[in-house]
Design a protein around this motif. Structure first.
Motif, PDB file in Angstrom:
ATOM      1  N   SER A  91       0.825  -1.215   0.000  1.00 11.27           N
ATOM      2  CA  SER A  91       0.000   0.000   0.000  1.00 11.27           C
ATOM      3  C   SER A  91       0.859   1.266   0.000  1.00 11.27           C
ATOM      4  O   SER A  91       0.362   2.352  -0.282  1.00 11.27           O
ATOM      5  CB  SER A  91      -0.962   0.016   1.197  1.00 11.27           C
TER       6      SER A  91
ATOM      7  N   ASN B 219       1.072   7.962  -0.730  1.00  6.52           N
ATOM      8  CA  ASN B 219       0.409   6.763  -0.196  1.00  6.52           C
ATOM      9  C   ASN B 219       0.392   6.776   1.332  1.00  6.52           C
ATOM     10  O   ASN B 219      -0.617   6.404   1.946  1.00  6.52           O
ATOM     11  CB  ASN B 219       1.104   5.498  -0.710  1.00  6.52           C
TER      12      ASN B 219
ATOM     13  N   ASN C  66       3.586   0.028  -3.858  1.00 16.44           N
ATOM     14  CA  ASN C  66       3.031  -0.441  -5.130  1.00 16.44           C
ATOM     15  C   ASN C  66       1.710   0.200  -5.504  1.00 16.44           C
ATOM     16  O   ASN C  66       1.138  -0.128  -6.542  1.00 16.44           O
ATOM     17  CB  ASN C  66       2.865  -1.967  -5.121  1.00 16.44           C
ATOM     18  N   ALA C  67       1.204   1.077  -4.656  1.00 20.80           N
ATOM     19  CA  ALA C  67      -0.064   1.726  -4.998  1.00 20.80           C
ATOM     20  C   ALA C  67       0.211   2.837  -6.009  1.00 20.80           C
ATOM     21  O   ALA C  67       1.353   3.191  -6.272  1.00 20.80           O
ATOM     22  CB  ALA C  67      -0.740   2.252  -3.741  1.00 20.80           C
ATOM     23  N   GLU C  68      -0.882   3.330  -6.567  1.00 22.79           N
ATOM     24  CA  GLU C  68      -0.863   4.311  -7.673  1.00 22.79           C
ATOM     25  C   GLU C  68       0.201   5.412  -7.519  1.00 22.79           C
ATOM     26  O   GLU C  68       1.076   5.556  -8.352  1.00 22.79           O
ATOM     27  CB  GLU C  68      -2.266   4.946  -7.735  1.00 22.79           C
ATOM     28  N   ALA C  69       0.124   6.162  -6.432  1.00 17.60           N
ATOM     29  CA  ALA C  69       1.017   7.312  -6.259  1.00 17.60           C
ATOM     30  C   ALA C  69       2.342   6.852  -5.648  1.00 17.60           C
ATOM     31  O   ALA C  69       2.577   5.659  -5.468  1.00 17.60           O
ATOM     32  CB  ALA C  69       0.332   8.337  -5.375  1.00 17.60           C
TER      33      ALA C  69
END
Ligand code: DX5
Ligand code: ZN
Length: 224
Positions: free
Chosen positions: A202, A213, A205-208
């Motif tokens: 989280s 994050n 590897n999450a979007e931002a």
């Protein structure tokens, strides 16, 4: 009436880009991480193999974040010295620690905080006797071995049960949750009684990027 201490976020580098690990760690530090969570795996206690003291030593030169070392190895007591220079907290699993009291004591004698971890299949009673000696109890909310897995929600009941035991016994230990922490369940983790949330995928590897994050996780806990 005391102020609630701020919940701590501990990014785990397990699913970070190891080709640019120093940058990833610096981004987590700049983004307000409280600890850096380091997952040491031996291919025996868990199927996967990750890294050992060599990498941890190298990261010590990159960041001043406290190191929260998660030993997923058999016979952890044989390897404590290897982390004596770098660790702030050393966590060992109850499932491979028949002499947990002696092991926690050995960690304290190195001048480090000592944590005891339990797998999803291990009952709370297994660590009950360790609560007076542990600075931290780590509740695994996934089966350890890999990052990026889904949280097993009923493990949060275990967090609440451990919180009750800590309060009833007057023990100062903190509770850390490890596995599957996301924006969507961070508030539930806090409500169950956690003090520290490990956040791997989280954050990395999450979007931002790690900074945003971490900010999103923080907002999910404290509200808008
Ligand atoms: C897995 C490790 C975790 C892992 C968490 O065995 O102990 O610390 O990195 O990763 P996420 O947050 O992606 O579940
Ligand atoms: Zn971990």
């Amino acid at each position: 009436m005391g102020l609630m201490p701020r919940l701590k976020l501990a990014p785990s580098i397990l699913t970070a880009d190891f080709g640019r690990l120093a940058d990833e760690v610096r981004a987590a530090e700049a983004g307000g991480a409280d600890y850096l969570h380091l997952d040491v795996m031996d291919g025996r206690f868990v199927p996967n193999i990750t890294f050992g003291p060599l990498l941890v030593d190298a990261l010590r030169r990159v960041t001043s974040l406290p190191f929260d070392i998660h030993l997923m190895i058999v016979e952890p007591e044989r390897h404590l010295d290897a982390f004596a220079e770098t660790a702030d907290i050393i966590n060992v699993h109850i499932e491979v620690s028949p002499h947990i009291n002696r092991t926690l004591d050995a960690i304290h004698r190195l001048g480090k905080k000592a944590g005891v971890c339990l797998n999803p299949g291990t009952p709370v009673s297994a660590i009950e006797e360790s609560l007076p000696d542990a600075d931290q109890v780590m509740v695994m909310t996934i089966n350890p071995g890999w990052g990026g897995q889904q949280m097993i929600p009923r493990q949060l009941q275990k967090v609440a049960a451990i919180r009750r035991l800590l309060v009833a016994g007057g023990h100062p230990g903190e509770i850390e949750i490890d596995g599957g922490v996301k924006v969507g369940n961070a508030a539930a983790c806090a409500a169950a009684g956690a003090d520290v949330l490990v956040c791997g995928s989280s954050v990395f590897n999450a979007e931002a990027g790690p900074g945003q994050n971490l900010e999103a996780l923080r907002r999910a806990i404290t509200g808008p």
